[in-house]
Design a protein around this motif. Sequence first.
Motif, short mmCIF file in Angstrom:
data_model
loop_
_atom_site.label_atom_id
_atom_site.label_comp_id
_atom_site.label_asym_id
_atom_site.label_seq_id
_atom_site.Cartn_x
_atom_site.Cartn_y
_atom_site.Cartn_z
N ILE A 237 0.84 -1.20 0.00
CA ILE A 237 0.00 0.00 0.00
C ILE A 237 0.88 1.25 0.00
O ILE A 237 1.73 1.42 0.87
N ARG A 238 0.69 2.09 -1.02
CA ARG A 238 1.50 3.30 -1.15
C ARG A 238 0.65 4.53 -1.46
O ARG A 238 0.92 5.61 -0.95
N ARG A 239 -0.37 4.39 -2.31
CA ARG A 239 -1.08 5.56 -2.81
C ARG A 239 -2.61 5.43 -2.71
O ARG A 239 -3.31 5.70 -3.68
N PRO A 240 -3.16 5.00 -1.59
CA PRO A 240 -4.63 4.84 -1.51
C PRO A 240 -5.38 6.16 -1.67
O PRO A 240 -6.54 6.18 -2.07
N TYR B 10 -10.80 -1.06 -11.92
CA TYR B 10 -9.64 -1.51 -11.15
C TYR B 10 -8.56 -2.13 -12.04
O TYR B 10 -7.38 -2.06 -11.73
N GLU B 11 -8.97 -2.74 -13.13
CA GLU B 11 -7.98 -3.27 -14.06
C GLU B 11 -7.12 -2.14 -14.62
O GLU B 11 -5.90 -2.28 -14.79
N PRO C 119 1.27 2.23 -11.25
CA PRO C 119 2.05 1.75 -10.10
C PRO C 119 1.22 1.43 -8.85
O PRO C 119 1.77 0.98 -7.84
N MET C 120 -0.10 1.66 -8.88
CA MET C 120 -0.93 1.36 -7.71
C MET C 120 -1.14 -0.13 -7.56
O MET C 120 -1.12 -0.88 -8.55
N SER C 121 -1.39 -0.57 -6.32
CA SER C 121 -1.55 -1.98 -6.01
C SER C 121 -2.99 -2.29 -5.62
O SER C 121 -3.82 -1.39 -5.45
#
Length: 270
Positions: free
Chosen positions: A20-23, A110-111, A117-119
């Motif tokens: 998790i980096r950019r929620p 979401y695809e 770069p989001m997870s």
Amino acid sequence: MNTHAVSLPLRIVPTAMLSIRRPQRMIERSAYVYRRGWLILLSGFFEPLLYLLSIRVGLSALVGDIEMGGRTFSYDEFVAPGLMAAAAMNGAVFECTANVFYKIKHSKLYEAVLATPMSAGDVALGEIGGAVVRSGLYAIAFAITMWALGLVASPWMVLAIPAAMLIGFTFASLGMALTTFMRSWEDFEYVPAITLPLFLFSTTFYPLSQYGEWAWMVGLSPLYHGVELVRAADLGVWDGSIIGHIAVLVGLSVVGLAVASRRIERLLLT
């Protein structure tokens, strides 16, 4: 250092949660979308508000006063915090069920997001965070309404806002996790079948003592724990059980977020 002891939590926690980096990007997108359809945000607020107004107009005088913590409160003062908690639940559930399902199955949002770069963890926490914001807006609006109606019984009421947001986080996490298992729109018939009993059997309208031998079932409801938190803040009645209510909601939130992250990762990346 025991490497097994270190690696064990990493095996339990979904890999999506570790990346998790950019929620906040998902929250920003939701805010951008709703800026033109902001009336949709109010949809889950009016039902608890109408319950409150109807109780204040007629039912409160029939029921009489309620005693809590050695103090006496009118029935509408007792019910109002429970309805505020229900409004927070509604906001979270509406945001993280049908909306999420549409993004997974139809818009394929979401695809596209995961091509950046989001997870998957960013997606899950971001959508849940957006639902928490919606719950917070409901809570603020409801608190202002309670103040206007003279139903705020204590200055501790300010703590009801973060309590409502915790309720939102819990139901958003659980709702999103449940949504990832749904296969069609027909499955959403189960959502009101779940939330309505939670609303009716969560001490919103009656003290826990009135449930008699069924009181243990009320304790299984996440909304019950949220109602008790909001009511304690509004009425200024505190005891040691507050810690237990918070622990239950936080625990359910973590489980819901973990399941939602794992499921999104499995659905979209495998």
